[in-house]
Write a protein that holds these residues in place. Structure first.
Motif, short mmCIF file in Angstrom:
data_model
loop_
_atom_site.label_atom_id
_atom_site.label_comp_id
_atom_site.label_asym_id
_atom_site.label_seq_id
_atom_site.Cartn_x
_atom_site.Cartn_y
_atom_site.Cartn_z
N ARG A 212 0.83 -1.21 0.00
CA ARG A 212 0.00 0.00 0.00
C ARG A 212 0.85 1.26 0.00
O ARG A 212 0.39 2.34 0.34
CB ARG A 212 -0.94 -0.04 1.21
CG ARG A 212 -2.11 -0.98 0.94
CD ARG A 212 -2.63 -1.67 2.17
NE ARG A 212 -3.66 -2.64 1.76
CZ ARG A 212 -3.39 -3.85 1.25
NH1 ARG A 212 -2.13 -4.25 1.10
NH2 ARG A 212 -4.36 -4.66 0.87
N GLN A 213 2.11 1.11 -0.38
CA GLN A 213 3.05 2.22 -0.56
C GLN A 213 3.31 2.97 0.73
O GLN A 213 3.50 4.19 0.74
CB GLN A 213 2.55 3.19 -1.65
CG GLN A 213 2.02 2.56 -2.91
CD GLN A 213 2.97 1.56 -3.54
OE1 GLN A 213 4.16 1.67 -3.38
NE2 GLN A 213 2.43 0.58 -4.23
N VAL A 214 3.33 2.27 1.86
CA VAL A 214 3.62 2.89 3.15
C VAL A 214 4.96 2.38 3.66
O VAL A 214 5.19 1.17 3.72
CB VAL A 214 2.52 2.57 4.19
CG1 VAL A 214 2.93 3.05 5.58
CG2 VAL A 214 1.20 3.22 3.78
N SER A 215 5.84 3.29 4.01
CA SER A 215 7.08 2.94 4.70
C SER A 215 6.90 3.29 6.17
O SER A 215 6.55 4.43 6.51
CB SER A 215 8.26 3.72 4.11
OG SER A 215 9.45 3.39 4.80
N TYR A 216 7.14 2.32 7.05
CA TYR A 216 6.89 2.53 8.49
C TYR A 216 7.99 3.36 9.15
O TYR A 216 7.71 4.28 9.91
CB TYR A 216 6.75 1.18 9.18
CG TYR A 216 6.45 1.30 10.66
CD1 TYR A 216 5.21 1.77 11.08
CD2 TYR A 216 7.39 0.98 11.62
CE1 TYR A 216 4.92 1.92 12.44
CE2 TYR A 216 7.12 1.11 12.97
CZ TYR A 216 5.88 1.58 13.37
OH TYR A 216 5.61 1.73 14.71
N ARG A 217 9.25 3.04 8.91
CA ARG A 217 10.42 3.82 9.29
C ARG A 217 10.73 3.86 10.79
O ARG A 217 11.53 4.68 11.22
CB ARG A 217 10.32 5.25 8.75
CG ARG A 217 10.14 5.34 7.24
CD ARG A 217 10.52 6.67 6.69
NE ARG A 217 9.69 7.75 7.17
CZ ARG A 217 9.88 9.01 6.87
NH1 ARG A 217 10.87 9.35 6.06
NH2 ARG A 217 9.07 9.95 7.33
N ASP A 218 10.14 2.98 11.59
CA ASP A 218 10.50 2.98 13.01
C ASP A 218 10.26 1.60 13.63
O ASP A 218 9.72 1.50 14.74
CB ASP A 218 9.71 4.05 13.77
CG ASP A 218 10.40 4.46 15.07
OD1 ASP A 218 11.61 4.17 15.22
OD2 ASP A 218 9.73 5.06 15.93
N VAL A 219 10.65 0.54 12.91
CA VAL A 219 10.49 -0.81 13.44
C VAL A 219 11.43 -0.99 14.63
O VAL A 219 12.64 -0.82 14.51
CB VAL A 219 10.79 -1.87 12.36
CG1 VAL A 219 10.77 -3.27 12.98
CG2 VAL A 219 9.78 -1.78 11.22
N LYS A 220 10.87 -1.32 15.79
CA LYS A 220 11.65 -1.60 16.99
C LYS A 220 10.71 -2.22 18.02
O LYS A 220 9.47 -2.07 17.92
CB LYS A 220 12.29 -0.33 17.55
CG LYS A 220 11.31 0.79 17.93
CD LYS A 220 12.05 2.02 18.44
CE LYS A 220 11.08 3.14 18.81
NZ LYS A 220 11.79 4.34 19.31
N CYS B 130 15.20 10.40 10.23
CA CYS B 130 14.25 10.06 11.28
C CYS B 130 14.40 8.60 11.66
O CYS B 130 14.94 7.79 10.90
CB CYS B 130 12.81 10.35 10.84
SG CYS B 130 12.26 9.33 9.45
N GLY B 131 13.89 8.26 12.84
CA GLY B 131 13.96 6.89 13.32
C GLY B 131 14.80 6.80 14.58
O GLY B 131 15.18 7.81 15.18
N THR B 132 15.08 5.57 14.99
CA THR B 132 15.89 5.30 16.18
C THR B 132 17.28 4.88 15.74
O THR B 132 17.41 3.92 14.98
CB THR B 132 15.23 4.19 17.02
OG1 THR B 132 13.88 4.58 17.33
CG2 THR B 132 16.00 3.95 18.30
N PRO B 133 18.35 5.59 16.16
CA PRO B 133 19.70 5.36 15.62
C PRO B 133 20.14 3.91 15.54
O PRO B 133 20.73 3.49 14.55
CB PRO B 133 20.59 6.18 16.56
CG PRO B 133 19.72 7.31 17.00
CD PRO B 133 18.34 6.72 17.13
N LEU B 134 19.85 3.11 16.56
CA LEU B 134 20.32 1.72 16.58
C LEU B 134 19.70 0.88 15.46
O LEU B 134 20.22 -0.19 15.15
CB LEU B 134 20.00 1.09 17.94
CG LEU B 134 20.82 1.62 19.12
CD1 LEU B 134 20.18 1.19 20.44
CD2 LEU B 134 22.26 1.14 19.04
N TYR B 135 18.61 1.36 14.88
CA TYR B 135 17.90 0.58 13.86
C TYR B 135 17.95 1.26 12.48
O TYR B 135 17.30 0.80 11.54
CB TYR B 135 16.43 0.40 14.26
CG TYR B 135 16.24 -0.30 15.58
CD1 TYR B 135 16.01 -1.66 15.66
CD2 TYR B 135 16.27 0.43 16.78
CE1 TYR B 135 15.84 -2.30 16.88
CE2 TYR B 135 16.10 -0.19 18.01
CZ TYR B 135 15.89 -1.55 18.06
OH TYR B 135 15.72 -2.18 19.27
#
Length: 600
Positions: free
Chosen positions: A401-409, A442-447
């Protein structure tokens, strides 16, 4: 930037070096640029150097050595800050250009992807005051968006009939008619910068006719249909009909059979929300939002039967959004969540503004954060695979659906009481069309994937990198593949070091190692999940060999454990008087920010 000094003859950068990660601007003195032992240029104050290696992540192509008889001084900018500045500037430029092009009533009806590509094709043209832009009778081959200055339009007799300022668009007729000719003269009234969109560029992006490009545009802009292709949008548009309503007419009544949906073509409509929200508990707070457990009356069927159902209510003050410059995130989060309907993804039921706050009515998910479970329980490799596989299904669904989540953790994954995961917090998610890149850091540095640390932009491939980090972390019970004491340390390891299987990771099976290495491929174009098979390439990993993906999607597998059975619990926070003022909202009025989010 910080000031540094160098003795005469001292090398500031060295040809062939890779560990020097700074950009410089000479402040005083002189310096020689030396290539293969020969001086090719002498730098003077104000000259920049060192940016090529930072831009392309390559070794130094020349040596720069302090010259003269006294120290030279330079301003130094380290790679981390340099990348952030470049990414922010690129993002700001793209946003400004898109904002300018979107001002056209003709163009803003295009779908978001086409509009963005049209904006990217715009070429800046500069005109001095009094200079002619085009004259009456010319063949129109472009339209213009005013970025800086004022344009004066004159009729055949020389009389000024109109002026265009910043964000104004003129010359659209060039895109409407193949043989269209200018009907007036356009002259720069002041020094101007115009964004020119040529007919050739437009037709290459949007099709041979603007009318064809606009066909179905209203439908394409509805988040629910964001995943449909052009042919599907056109077919859906053919099935629509125009219905007119007078002021005060009832369009939808609670309990009516859902026979159709409405897309507003013209005018405004009011959603009447009964004040039925009842505060049960305060669940938590994060950033400047608070989340509550509430119940609300829901009408069931056509007979008007009412039941009370539990929801999570996220409340965000608009004032804080404005102060923290995240207003655009609010609409983006709403649009993304409204476009998603998956058993492993938190559902957004409604979103509205009231009392200068934005309210999100969400699924209530009794359970625990996966992060908490990971800290308090030890997962086997099979148990880790059970949870990682669910995230694979989430990413596959969103990417379709053309969505990038960008914060998997783990912190954004709730382990519900049924033992299955639910994805929460879509504040960083974004619609990205195939081939589209975004430049926001954007996001969490470790990921974070390597391409996010750079300045070349990133796409949905970053989610597969983060999945590799998550798989590593779950299977090792809390260890991440790349870690360090500072953000700079983490960045260097992600960009330059191979994934290591030391410590707890030594016991990883060969199948898990192969999966992690495929997901943590530094070249995003070679990364597992973005190759020709897409998510299928991840699902066919030997690590998932015994998994029935259909049974998993139907939630037919018995989970390794459930929060209730494991004895995990999380106490609710104390309900404050302020909480009671917010829920239920005292009114739908927004005294300070009534003009914001008009479609909420």
């Amino acid at each position: 930037m910080r000031e540094v000094s160098f003795e005469p003859g001292e090398a500031i950068v060295t040809q062939g070096a890779r560990d020097d990660d700074a950009f410089y601007v000479l402040a005083s003195g002189t310096a020689n640029v030396v290539v293969d032992g020969s001086t090719v240029k002498t730098l003077v104050p104000g000259d920049p150097f060192g940016e090529v290696s930072l831009m392309y992540n390559t070794e130094r192509t020349a040596t720069v050595r302090a010259a003269g008889t006294s120290k030279c001084r330079a301003f130094e900018l380290k790679r981390e800050r340099y990348d952030l500045v470049r990414a922010a500037q690129a993002d700001a430029d793209a946003r400004r250009r898109l904002d300018l092009v979107s001002a056209s009533p003709t163009l803003r009806a295009l779908d978001a992807t086409t509009l963005r590509r049209v904006a990217e094709s715009a070429e800046p043209q500069r005109y001095r005051a009094g200079e002619t832009i085009f004259v009456r009778g010319d063949v129109g081959d472009a339209l213009y968006v005013v970025e800086v200055g004022i344009v004066s339009v004159h009729a055949a007799g020389g009389e000024e009939v109109r002026r265009f300022g910043v964000k104004d668009v003129f010359g659209e007729v060039a895109l409407l008619n193949d043989d269209g000719r200018r009907t007036a003269d356009a002259i720069a009234a002041t020094d101007c910068v115009l964004l020119a969109i040529t007919r050739d560029a437009f037709t290459a992006i949007a099709g041979p006719s603007i009318k064809a490009a606009l066909h179905g545009a209203d439908i394409a802009n509805v988040p629910l249909f964001a995943h449909l292709d052009v042919k599907q949008i056109a077919a859906l548009a053919e099935a629509t009909r125009l219905v007119k309503f007078s002021d005060g007419d009832e369009v939808i009544r609670a309990g009516m059979p859902p026979e159709c949906l409405f897309i507003v073509d013209e005018g405004t409509f009011e959603e009447v929300v009964p004040p039925s929200l009842k505060l049960i508990a305060t669940l938590g707070s994060g950033g400047f939002s608070r989340v509550f457990h509430v119940t609300a009356r829901v009408l069931i069927g056509t007979n008007g039967a009412k039941v009370r159902r539990s929801y999570a209510l996220k409340v965000v003050p608009i004032e804080q959004m404005v102060k923290n410059n995240v207003v655009h995130n609010v609409r983006n989060e709403r649009d993304v969540m409204m476009a998603l309907d998956h058993p492993f993804i938190t559902r957004l039921h409604a979103c509205f503004k009231a009392a200068d706050h934005v309210y999100y009515v969400l699924d209530l998910i009794p359970g625990l954060e996966l992060y908490w479970c990971m800290q308090n329980f030890e997962f086997s490799e099979r148990g880790a695979a059970f949870y990682v596989a669910q995230v694979v299904l989430m990413l596959e669904y969103m990417h379709e659906r053309q969505v990038s989540y960008r914060d998997v953790k783990p912190e954004n994954l709730m382990l519900a009481n049924d033992g299955y995961l639910r994805l929460v917090d879509f504040g960083l998610s974004k619609f990205l069309a195939p081939g589209e890149r975004t430049f926001t850091f954007c996001g969490t540095p470790l990921y974070l994937a390597p391409e996010i640390w750079g300045h070349g932009g990133h796409d949905k491939a970053v989610d597969w990198w983060a999945l590799g980090c998550l798989a590593y972390e779950l299977a090792s019970n809390g260890t991440l593949p790349f870690h360090g004491e500072t953000q700079g340390d983490i960045r260097k390891k992600i960009l330059n070091e191979p994934v290591s299987f030391d410590g707890a990771a030594k016991r990883f099976s060969p199948e898990l190692r192969a999966l992690v290495e495929g997901l943590l491929q530094k070249n995003q174009h070679k990364r597992l999940g973005v190759l020709r098979d897409g998510a299928g390439g991840v699902k066919t990993s030997a690590w998932f060999r015994d998994l029935d993906w259909i049974a998993l999607a139907r939630m037919e597998y018995p989970p390794p454990f459930t929060p209730d059975a494991a004895g995990g619990s999380k106490e609710a926070l104390r309900i404050t008087p302020r909480d009671q003022e917010l829920v239920p909202p005292p009114s739908r009025e927004c005294p300070m920010y009534g003009d914001m989010f008009p479609d909420f």
